[in-house]
Design a protein around this motif. Structure first.
Motif, PDB file in Angstrom:
ATOM      1  N   PRO A 153       0.839  -1.191   0.000  1.00 10.98           N
ATOM      2  CA  PRO A 153       0.000   0.000   0.000  1.00 10.98           C
ATOM      3  C   PRO A 153       0.884   1.256   0.000  1.00 10.98           C
ATOM      4  O   PRO A 153       1.947   1.257   0.614  1.00 10.98           O
ATOM      5  CB  PRO A 153      -0.792  -0.089   1.308  1.00 10.98           C
ATOM      6  CG  PRO A 153      -0.432  -1.400   1.922  1.00 10.98           C
ATOM      7  CD  PRO A 153       0.833  -1.869   1.296  1.00 10.98           C
ATOM      8  N   VAL A 154       0.467   2.265  -0.734  1.00  7.62           N
ATOM      9  CA  VAL A 154       1.191   3.539  -0.730  1.00  7.62           C
ATOM     10  C   VAL A 154       0.234   4.588  -0.204  1.00  7.62           C
ATOM     11  O   VAL A 154      -0.841   4.784  -0.780  1.00  7.62           O
ATOM     12  CB  VAL A 154       1.647   3.912  -2.162  1.00  7.62           C
ATOM     13  CG1 VAL A 154       2.383   5.235  -2.158  1.00  7.62           C
ATOM     14  CG2 VAL A 154       2.518   2.818  -2.751  1.00  7.62           C
ATOM     15  N   PRO A 155       0.583   5.265   0.891  1.00  6.99           N
ATOM     16  CA  PRO A 155      -0.321   6.283   1.419  1.00  6.99           C
ATOM     17  C   PRO A 155      -0.711   7.273   0.319  1.00  6.99           C
ATOM     18  O   PRO A 155       0.133   7.659  -0.486  1.00  6.99           O
ATOM     19  CB  PRO A 155       0.508   6.970   2.510  1.00  6.99           C
ATOM     20  CG  PRO A 155       1.540   5.953   2.888  1.00  6.99           C
ATOM     21  CD  PRO A 155       1.818   5.146   1.666  1.00  6.99           C
ATOM     22  N   GLN A 156      -1.980   7.635   0.302  1.00  7.75           N
ATOM     23  CA  GLN A 156      -2.457   8.486  -0.783  1.00  7.75           C
ATOM     24  C   GLN A 156      -1.640   9.775  -0.899  1.00  7.75           C
ATOM     25  O   GLN A 156      -1.328  10.224  -1.989  1.00  7.75           O
ATOM     26  CB  GLN A 156      -3.933   8.825  -0.549  1.00  7.75           C
ATOM     27  CG  GLN A 156      -4.607   9.323  -1.794  1.00  7.75           C
ATOM     28  CD  GLN A 156      -6.033   9.735  -1.543  1.00  7.75           C
ATOM     29  OE1 GLN A 156      -6.303  10.572  -0.678  1.00  7.75           O
ATOM     30  NE2 GLN A 156      -6.956   9.149  -2.283  1.00  7.75           N
ATOM     31  N   GLU A 160       0.316  11.106  -4.163  1.00  6.68           N
ATOM     32  CA  GLU A 160       0.001  12.406  -4.769  1.00  6.68           C
ATOM     33  C   GLU A 160       1.263  13.265  -4.925  1.00  6.68           C
ATOM     34  O   GLU A 160       1.478  13.903  -5.951  1.00  6.68           O
ATOM     35  CB  GLU A 160      -1.039  13.161  -3.929  1.00  6.68           C
ATOM     36  CG  GLU A 160      -2.425  12.521  -3.935  1.00  6.68           C
ATOM     37  CD  GLU A 160      -3.109  12.593  -5.298  1.00  6.68           C
ATOM     38  OE1 GLU A 160      -3.006  13.628  -5.966  1.00  6.68           O
ATOM     39  OE2 GLU A 160      -3.737  11.591  -5.703  1.00  6.68           O
ATOM     40  N   LEU A 197       8.118   6.998  -2.974  1.00  9.59           N
ATOM     41  CA  LEU A 197       7.388   5.731  -3.072  1.00  9.59           C
ATOM     42  C   LEU A 197       8.186   4.608  -2.407  1.00  9.59           C
ATOM     43  O   LEU A 197       9.409   4.559  -2.563  1.00  9.59           O
ATOM     44  CB  LEU A 197       7.159   5.379  -4.549  1.00  9.59           C
ATOM     45  CG  LEU A 197       6.290   6.353  -5.349  1.00  9.59           C
ATOM     46  CD1 LEU A 197       6.350   6.040  -6.834  1.00  9.59           C
ATOM     47  CD2 LEU A 197       4.853   6.319  -4.843  1.00  9.59           C
TER      48      LEU A 197
ATOM     49  N   ARG B 136      -4.540   6.376  -5.809  1.00 11.33           N
ATOM     50  CA  ARG B 136      -4.782   5.425  -4.724  1.00 11.33           C
ATOM     51  C   ARG B 136      -5.917   5.872  -3.827  1.00 11.33           C
ATOM     52  O   ARG B 136      -6.229   7.053  -3.735  1.00 11.33           O
ATOM     53  CB  ARG B 136      -3.502   5.244  -3.905  1.00 11.33           C
ATOM     54  CG  ARG B 136      -2.450   4.517  -4.728  1.00 11.33           C
ATOM     55  CD  ARG B 136      -1.178   4.238  -4.012  1.00 11.33           C
ATOM     56  NE  ARG B 136      -0.268   3.513  -4.903  1.00 11.33           N
ATOM     57  CZ  ARG B 136      -0.120   2.187  -4.921  1.00 11.33           C
ATOM     58  NH1 ARG B 136      -0.802   1.432  -4.081  1.00 11.33           N
ATOM     59  NH2 ARG B 136       0.706   1.618  -5.765  1.00 11.33           N
ATOM     60  N   GLU B 137      -6.520   4.891  -3.169  1.00  9.23           N
ATOM     61  CA  GLU B 137      -7.568   5.177  -2.191  1.00  9.23           C
ATOM     62  C   GLU B 137      -6.898   5.585  -0.875  1.00  9.23           C
ATOM     63  O   GLU B 137      -5.691   5.441  -0.711  1.00  9.23           O
ATOM     64  CB  GLU B 137      -8.434   3.932  -1.971  1.00  9.23           C
ATOM     65  CG  GLU B 137      -9.071   3.364  -3.233  1.00  9.23           C
ATOM     66  CD  GLU B 137     -10.149   4.272  -3.813  1.00  9.23           C
ATOM     67  OE1 GLU B 137     -10.478   5.298  -3.197  1.00  9.23           O
ATOM     68  OE2 GLU B 137     -10.633   3.951  -4.917  1.00  9.23           O
ATOM     69  N   GLY B 140      -4.438   3.335   0.739  1.00 10.56           N
ATOM     70  CA  GLY B 140      -3.161   3.097   0.068  1.00 10.56           C
ATOM     71  C   GLY B 140      -3.236   2.103  -1.078  1.00 10.56           C
ATOM     72  O   GLY B 140      -2.245   1.872  -1.763  1.00 10.56           O
ATOM     73  N   LEU B 141      -4.420   1.491  -1.274  1.00  9.04           N
ATOM     74  CA  LEU B 141      -4.553   0.546  -2.389  1.00  9.04           C
ATOM     75  C   LEU B 141      -4.954   1.302  -3.665  1.00  9.04           C
ATOM     76  O   LEU B 141      -5.381   2.455  -3.617  1.00  9.04           O
ATOM     77  CB  LEU B 141      -5.561  -0.550  -2.043  1.00  9.04           C
ATOM     78  CG  LEU B 141      -5.194  -1.386  -0.810  1.00  9.04           C
ATOM     79  CD1 LEU B 141      -6.196  -2.519  -0.620  1.00  9.04           C
ATOM     80  CD2 LEU B 141      -3.777  -1.947  -0.898  1.00  9.04           C
ATOM     81  N   ARG B 159      -3.948  10.556 -12.503  1.00  7.92           N
ATOM     82  CA  ARG B 159      -4.662  11.791 -12.867  1.00  7.92           C
ATOM     83  C   ARG B 159      -5.086  11.699 -14.331  1.00  7.92           C
ATOM     84  O   ARG B 159      -5.558  10.666 -14.758  1.00  7.92           O
ATOM     85  CB  ARG B 159      -3.779  13.022 -12.619  1.00  7.92           C
ATOM     86  CG  ARG B 159      -3.535  13.203 -11.124  1.00  7.92           C
ATOM     87  CD  ARG B 159      -2.928  14.534 -10.759  1.00  7.92           C
ATOM     88  NE  ARG B 159      -2.485  14.446  -9.371  1.00  7.92           N
ATOM     89  CZ  ARG B 159      -1.400  15.013  -8.884  1.00  7.92           C
ATOM     90  NH1 ARG B 159      -0.656  15.781  -9.638  1.00  7.92           N
ATOM     91  NH2 ARG B 159      -1.070  14.856  -7.628  1.00  7.92           N
TER      92      ARG B 159
END
Lengths: 255, 637
Positions: A153-156, A160, A197, B136-137, B140-141, B159
């Protein structure tokens, strides 16, 4: 009604840098660009001038361009001393003539930097950027054998910020607008994109060191916080990426 | 010649696996003995170059731009499909396969499309590992959105710059291989001919665009990933340098060209606004997730959109196709926009536009949410039109965007010339008569990362390749022909510029071979193009010389090929006496103005063989067999 109805025609005087080849002396030449619709893009205006030059058996102005929608990074020139012209966050191909007035004089010059040799007129050699990426602007994975995309998982917020940095189109405006012809924003954007990342962390240190070294070898100058790069970047990439590059570089040196 | 697709037998899900096992392998030590040429550095060419080099082959890669990072894949906005079913909405490999076959109006090869759906998931894994910053949500997915022609959310995106990010991923993998010396990169090169020795593709002739020198390059196999031919229409969403020349040269050397009449007209582009216009700009299909398409109910209603009340608006897609609504496939959306404009309901100055309205979405989700999804697209729209789409509905109109036709390839992606492989938009294989949104990126990367690396090994291991050098007569002859042609173009000294000819060709193609075609119109187009070709070679004016940086000359060669290729498109369109997907002939339509296929007579790939400049090309047919889907009238109602 829409503003499209307000289109009109203007006449301009162009002073364009003409240079036959890398080792030949160049000079500014004057051209008239008449009946230019304000709905045209800047490059379409140059197309019109070139059509006339060709019909008059004169050499058309050479300029790089391709996608004409602001994403390939191929176009770019100094317009009245500003990289990609007067509009913020805009590539030359997306600059429209409605931002100019009738009877304006427009000075058009190529990117100027020791690392970007002039090929012809407004066309410059930006292969130094490719060399910097080749030095480490990647994550070393080969095709196949990668884990399921949702394993990490990558924190949103991280995704961004990485995307903000990854939006760089490699046009060279940052170098052209910097008094030192530094490539720190370009390098900072790539180092940040990958260091933000989790996938990029294993190589973060070696990447920062290798890319900075290559940048120096290619003849780009140092950053002295003039912030011109951020002001002129058509993708509005922030100089916080340079700060992050400095942190990554110092961290890498301490390891 | 009998066209053999080489699609393996057996149940659909097992075909690719079976084929992989049956393909001969080149052992790792021997891979370094082979040279492979890759032309083009978009998603297909970039990923193929990197992957072949990773495997150990010596790769020479060519692009026309100053850097491999600029190929036009970069401009793809909306996203890339994969059958991950992360949204838990019932997606599967079989559903992606089915949607793609149906979306293509049952004119693609089942085995290829199924393989595409199978490897789609590997692509997402690969790109994430490379550092592609997909949306991503909060947890984090990965996030997904919907695209036309599907009722599930299977599109991954970064985007409105998905193509850019995927291309940077492939470019970074390529850069890594350039750094270790496995790929030699040639930038600013135009491929001007393909060279055959003993009937096999063994090299290319290029022009160095900086100094004009004509160069030859020898290899054991040649891979073309040179994109589509949309610029035949002059105005399209393609980049300015996108061209058909490499593929057309291969056609003239014996590679069959399949389905050239299949062109995709994208429904959401910024309308044309002047004759000086050099290209058209796409507004991503993803906008149709939240935007509502409408025109005034009454023809000729010139009021500002804000002054037209709900009751006087016709949301024609939602009304006509209630189950897919604004998300019908591209060909259906485009045709309906044209239909509305033909009825006089078009909006804007020219009457050739419809509204794409975000007011309801902004009211529902708030401006911030809409800005996050589409901010860069709205900004781009405003830059070009000076209108703010947060306040005024966008005006859109269809424009040429993608070409489904291309060089014919078998299941191994090899053309009818042994040793010539064709990837991505340059081949014909996966999208049938209409491509679904977010499937081009998928196909380019599937071909480059996960198909060609295996199939080219099968060819190299199973083929006797003689030693060839650039001194061979075939190379010398090709260089001579290229030099002659350049000399000829420069010597004409006529009165019309290259752009002028290109514009006229574009007008002919758009008028008679565009969104709606007729038998009579096509016949007329054929004559007009023939006349244009004659005039080009008598009256074109190309400036400068061949031994210098000369953009006028580059373009002249490309436009000369577009003109000849235009004839081939028209020939194919005339021969296909039915309507399907992007090929809509008004003489063959249902009572509801939908495309009327003729499966009995036209369920085939039309593959054209060059037969000399003076002759009509020879027609060959690959019959399409559908064992896993039932052919029905496409319905999105």
């Amino acid at each position: 009604m829409t503003q499209q109805n307000s289109s009109k025609n203007i006449n301009l005087t162009l002073k364009v840098w003409r240079q036959v080849g890398p080792n030949v002396k160049g000079r500014l030449e004057t051209y008239q660009a008449n009946h230019i619709s304000t709905d045209m893009s800047f490059l379409e205006m140059l197309d019109v001038v070139n059509e006339e030059l060709i019909l008059n058996h004169r050499d058309p102005i050479a300029f790089d361009h391709d996608c004409r929608e602001g994403i390939c990074g191929m176009c770019g020139a100094m317009v009245n001393g500003r990289a990609h012209g007067p509009e913020k966050g805009t590539t030359l191909c997306q600059l429209h003539m409605r931002h100019f007035s009738d009877q304006d004089t427009v000075i058009i010059e190529p990117w100027r930097s020791r690392a970007f040799r002039i090929i012809k007129d407004l066309v410059v050699d930006r292969s130094a950027f490719d060399k910097i990426i080749q030095a480490g602007g990647y994550i070393s994975v080969s095709a196949g054998g990668t884990p399921d995309a949702n394993v990490i998982p990558v924190p949103q917020e991280a995704a961004e910020k990485a995307m903000d940095a990854a939006a760089c189109i490699g046009c060279g405006a940052c170098v052209a607008s910097c008094p030192n012809a530094s490539a720190m924003l370009f390098v900072g954007a790539k180092v940040s994109h990958l260091a933000l990342l989790p996938q990029g962390i294993p190589e973060a240190a070696i990447r920062a060191l290798a890319m900075v070294k290559k940048m120096d070898d290619c003849g780009f100058g140092n950053c002295t916080n003039e912030t011109e790069c951020e002001a002129e970047c058509p993708k509005e990439i922030s100089i916080t990426n340079i700060a992050r590059l400095n942190r990554e570089y110092i961290k890498a040196g301490l390891l | 010649m009998q066209l053999d697709s080489k699609a393996p037998g057996g149940p659909l899900p097992e075909k690719w696996d079976k084929h992989l096992f049956e393909l001969k392998l080149v052992n790792p030590a021997n891979k370094r003995k082979f040279e492979i040429i890759v032309v083009g550095t978009g998603l297909a060419g970039g990923s193929a170059s990197a992957t072949l080099a990773e495997l150990g082959y010596n790769v020479k890669t060519f692009c026309i731009q100053d850097s491999p990072r600029r190929a036009h894949s970069i401009a793809a906005q909306g996203g890339i499909n994969a059958a991950k079913n992360y949204s838990n909405d019932g997606d599967s490999i079989r559903r992606l396969f089915y949607d793609t076959i149906k979306g293509g109006d049952y004119r693609s090869r089942e085995a290829n499309v199924y393989r595409l759906a199978q490897v789609s998931n590997n692509i997402i894994d690969q790109c994430v590992a490379q550092g592609v910053p997909f949306a991503r949500e909060y947890g984090g997915l990965l996030a997904n959105r919907s695209f036309g022609g599907a009722q599930v959310s299977r599109t991954f995106y970064a985007r409105g710059q998905t193509g850019q990010q995927l291309l940077i991923g492939a470019y970074s993998a390529l850069s890594r291989q350039i750094a270790v010396g496995k790929v030699t990169m040639f930038t600013r090169r135009d491929m001007l001919d393909l060279v055959l020795v003993n009937g096999k593709a063994r090299g290319i002739v290029t022009r160095n665009l900086v100094n004009g020198s004509i160069e030859t390059h020898v290899a054991d196999a040649v891979v073309l990933a040179t994109g589509g031919y949309g610029n035949t229409f002059y105005l399209s969403t393609n980049a300015m340098a996108s061209n058909v020349s490499a593929a057309f040269n291969a056609y003239k050397k014996g590679a069959f060209f399949a389905n050239p009449c299949y062109t995709q007209i994208h429904p959401t582009c910024i309308p044309v606004h002047g004759t000086y216009q050099s290209k058209l700009t796409l507004m991503s299909e993803s906008l149709r997730n939240d935007g509502r398409v409408w025109v005034p109910k009454n023809p000729g209603d010139k009021r500002h959109p804000g002054q037209i009340p709900e009751s006087e608006r016709d949301y024609y897609l939602e009304n006509k196709y209630p189950s897919f609504g604004n998300l019908v496939p591209r060909d259906v959306a485009s045709r309906n926009a044209k239909l509305q404009c033909d009825l006089g309901k078009g909006v804007g100055e020219t009457g050739l536009a419809v509204y794409l309205d975000f007011q309801d979405a902004i009211r529902r989700d708030g401006k911030a949410v809409i800005a996050k999804k589409y901010g860069n697209l709205f900004q781009m729209y405003e830059k070009i039109t000076a209108d703010n789409p947060y306040e005024t509905p966008m005006m859109i109109y269809p424009a040429v965007h993608y070409t489904m036709g291309g060089l014919w390839v078998d299941y191994n992606l090899m053309s009818t010339i042994p040793g010539l492989f064709v990837l991505g938009e340059a081949n014909f294989s996966d999208h049938g008569a209409n491509r679904l949104g977010a499937s081009a990126l998928m196909q380019g990367l599937a071909d480059g990362y996960f198909v060609i690396p295996y199939t080219i090994g099968g060819y190299l291991a199973g083929t006797k390749l003689e030693k060839v050098s650039a001194d061979d007569t075939a190379f010398k002859a090709a260089v001579e022909a290229v030099e002659m042609r350049i000399k000829k173009m420069l010597s004409i000294g006529g009165k019309r510029t290259v752009d002028d000819f290109h514009r006229q060709l574009g007008n002919i193609m758009w008028e008679y071979c565009g969104m709606a075609r007729t038998d009579n119109g096509l016949a007329k187009a054929k004559d007009l193009i023939a006349d244009l070709q004659v005039e080009f070679w008598e009256n074109v004016l190309v400036s400068g010389s061949g031994s210098q940086f000369n953009q006028s000359l580059e373009k002249a060669g490309r436009v000369a090929d577009f003109i000849e290729f235009g004839k081939l498109m028209v020939t194919d369109a005339m021969a296909r006496k039915e309507s399907c997907g992007g090929h809509f002939n008004e003489d063959y339509q249902t009572e509801e103005n939908e495309a009327k296929r003729d499966d009995e007579n036209f369920c085939h790939v039309a593959a054209w063989e060059y037969a000399g400049d003076e002759n009509e090309p020879n027609f060959h047919k690959e019959a399409l067999h559908f064992e896993n889907v039932e052919l029905t009238q496409r319905s999105y109602k």
